[in-house]
Design a protein around this motif. Structure first.
Motif, PDB file in Angstrom:
ATOM      1  N   GLY A 190      39.096  45.967  37.376  1.00 18.57           N
ATOM      2  CA  GLY A 190      37.774  46.050  36.747  1.00 18.57           C
ATOM      3  C   GLY A 190      37.806  44.953  35.783  1.00 18.57           C
ATOM      4  O   GLY A 190      36.813  44.796  35.116  1.00 18.57           O
ATOM      5  N   VAL A 191      38.905  44.059  35.512  1.00 20.04           N
ATOM      6  CA  VAL A 191      38.629  43.125  34.362  1.00 20.04           C
ATOM      7  C   VAL A 191      38.974  41.581  35.074  1.00 20.04           C
ATOM      8  O   VAL A 191      39.846  41.467  35.914  1.00 20.04           O
ATOM      9  CB  VAL A 191      39.833  43.505  33.326  1.00 20.04           C
ATOM     10  CG1 VAL A 191      39.804  42.233  32.168  1.00 20.04           C
ATOM     11  CG2 VAL A 191      39.613  44.810  32.776  1.00 20.04           C
ATOM     12  N   GLY A 213      35.584  33.281  29.132  1.00 20.29           N
ATOM     13  CA  GLY A 213      35.186  34.875  28.529  1.00 20.29           C
ATOM     14  C   GLY A 213      35.930  35.779  29.381  1.00 20.29           C
ATOM     15  O   GLY A 213      36.908  35.699  30.323  1.00 20.29           O
ATOM     16  N   LEU A 214      35.771  36.832  29.135  1.00 19.47           N
ATOM     17  CA  LEU A 214      36.208  38.178  29.579  1.00 19.47           C
ATOM     18  C   LEU A 214      35.076  39.201  30.287  1.00 19.47           C
ATOM     19  O   LEU A 214      34.235  39.677  29.533  1.00 19.47           O
ATOM     20  CB  LEU A 214      36.933  38.947  28.794  1.00 19.47           C
ATOM     21  CG  LEU A 214      38.042  39.777  29.165  1.00 19.47           C
ATOM     22  CD1 LEU A 214      39.381  39.287  29.799  1.00 19.47           C
ATOM     23  CD2 LEU A 214      38.883  40.457  27.949  1.00 19.47           C
ATOM     24  N   LYS A 215      35.147  39.648  31.430  1.00 11.80           N
ATOM     25  CA  LYS A 215      34.322  40.260  32.081  1.00 11.80           C
ATOM     26  C   LYS A 215      34.898  41.744  32.588  1.00 11.80           C
ATOM     27  O   LYS A 215      36.041  41.829  33.196  1.00 11.80           O
ATOM     28  CB  LYS A 215      33.664  39.793  33.393  1.00 11.80           C
ATOM     29  CG  LYS A 215      32.579  40.036  34.025  1.00 11.80           C
ATOM     30  CD  LYS A 215      32.262  39.507  35.263  1.00 11.80           C
ATOM     31  CE  LYS A 215      30.879  39.667  35.702  1.00 11.80           C
ATOM     32  NZ  LYS A 215      30.381  38.868  36.803  1.00 11.80           N
ATOM     33  N   TYR A 216      34.120  42.965  32.138  1.00  9.64           N
ATOM     34  CA  TYR A 216      34.760  44.096  32.448  1.00  9.64           C
ATOM     35  C   TYR A 216      33.892  44.870  33.255  1.00  9.64           C
ATOM     36  O   TYR A 216      32.489  45.263  32.826  1.00  9.64           O
ATOM     37  CB  TYR A 216      35.188  44.891  31.138  1.00  9.64           C
ATOM     38  CG  TYR A 216      35.413  46.456  31.476  1.00  9.64           C
ATOM     39  CD1 TYR A 216      36.747  46.577  32.068  1.00  9.64           C
ATOM     40  CD2 TYR A 216      34.342  47.388  30.855  1.00  9.64           C
ATOM     41  CE1 TYR A 216      36.788  47.969  32.228  1.00  9.64           C
ATOM     42  CE2 TYR A 216      34.975  48.668  31.205  1.00  9.64           C
ATOM     43  CZ  TYR A 216      36.229  49.099  31.789  1.00  9.64           C
ATOM     44  OH  TYR A 216      36.761  50.365  31.998  1.00  9.64           O
ATOM     45  N   TYR A 217      34.183  45.480  34.464  1.00  7.42           N
ATOM     46  CA  TYR A 217      33.214  46.220  35.257  1.00  7.42           C
ATOM     47  C   TYR A 217      33.419  47.578  34.772  1.00  7.42           C
ATOM     48  O   TYR A 217      34.426  48.262  34.768  1.00  7.42           O
ATOM     49  CB  TYR A 217      33.760  46.116  36.838  1.00  7.42           C
ATOM     50  CG  TYR A 217      33.181  44.756  37.290  1.00  7.42           C
ATOM     51  CD1 TYR A 217      31.953  44.463  37.802  1.00  7.42           C
ATOM     52  CD2 TYR A 217      34.025  43.508  37.405  1.00  7.42           C
ATOM     53  CE1 TYR A 217      31.411  43.154  38.414  1.00  7.42           C
ATOM     54  CE2 TYR A 217      33.695  42.249  37.809  1.00  7.42           C
ATOM     55  CZ  TYR A 217      32.469  42.052  38.179  1.00  7.42           C
ATOM     56  OH  TYR A 217      32.026  41.027  38.863  1.00  7.42           O
ATOM     57  N   ILE A 218      32.364  48.213  34.484  1.00  9.01           N
ATOM     58  CA  ILE A 218      32.291  49.626  33.990  1.00  9.01           C
ATOM     59  C   ILE A 218      32.363  50.574  35.045  1.00  9.01           C
ATOM     60  O   ILE A 218      33.144  51.273  35.068  1.00  9.01           O
ATOM     61  CB  ILE A 218      30.876  49.787  32.963  1.00  9.01           C
ATOM     62  CG1 ILE A 218      30.819  48.759  31.825  1.00  9.01           C
ATOM     63  CG2 ILE A 218      31.013  51.125  32.416  1.00  9.01           C
ATOM     64  CD1 ILE A 218      29.548  48.745  31.360  1.00  9.01           C
TER      65      ILE A 218
END
Length: 159
Positions: A62-63, A98-103
């Protein structure tokens, strides 16, 4: 300009390598960017529009780490065009990581930071940062909204 070209070559190399790795979660996105200038920028510019390329590399469940390059043009309001030396369009090249986080269920939040290069003569470089929230559909299509600011010491910012 050399830094920009180097970053573009690296990003494209990563992107072309990602096509073979797509089943593992890597993504290469091409985007259309539309922007509404806010704050002081809204008094000079009507609209911002451009295109971007983004690469996404999963680092944990998820990251993902992201890298993007784009081209954005801001259109000057009609009442300001025609003044001596006034351009009708100002163009910029944003470079961000950047940093992407799937909720959950395709929803994500992302934070990016980097630099924005003025594409005209003598404009220099600004610090860029952008929080982003969006949704990733099955099949690779995404839609998102972000607040982005480019700031230059002693020169103000564009949001």
């Amino acid at each position: 300009m050399r830094k920009f070209l180097s970053a573009l070559v690296i990003l494209c190399g990563i992107a072309f390598g990602s096509f073979a790795q797509t089943p593992n979660g890597n993504k290469f996105n091409v985007g259309v960017d539309l922007g509404i200038p806010l704050g002081n920028a809204s008094s000079l510019f009507d609209l911002g529009a451009g295109a971007s390329l983004k690469y996404e590399l999963p680092i944990a469940k998820g990251v993902a780490v992201t890298g993007s390059v784009g081209y954005t043009a801001f259109i000057v309001k009609n009442e300001f065009t025609g003044f001596e030396g006034q351009q009708s369009v100002y163009s910029y090249i944003p470079l961000k990581a950047g940093l992407k986080y799937y909720i959950e269920n395709g929803f994500f939040v992302e934070g990016q930071a980097g630099a924005t290069l003025y594409a005209g003569t003598g404009g220099g470089t600004s610090f860029a940062w952008a929080p982003n929230v969006g949704y990733s559909f099955d099949g690779g299509f995404e839609i998102s909204g972000r607040y982005e600011t480019w700031s230059k010491p002693n020169n103000g910012s564009i949001s």
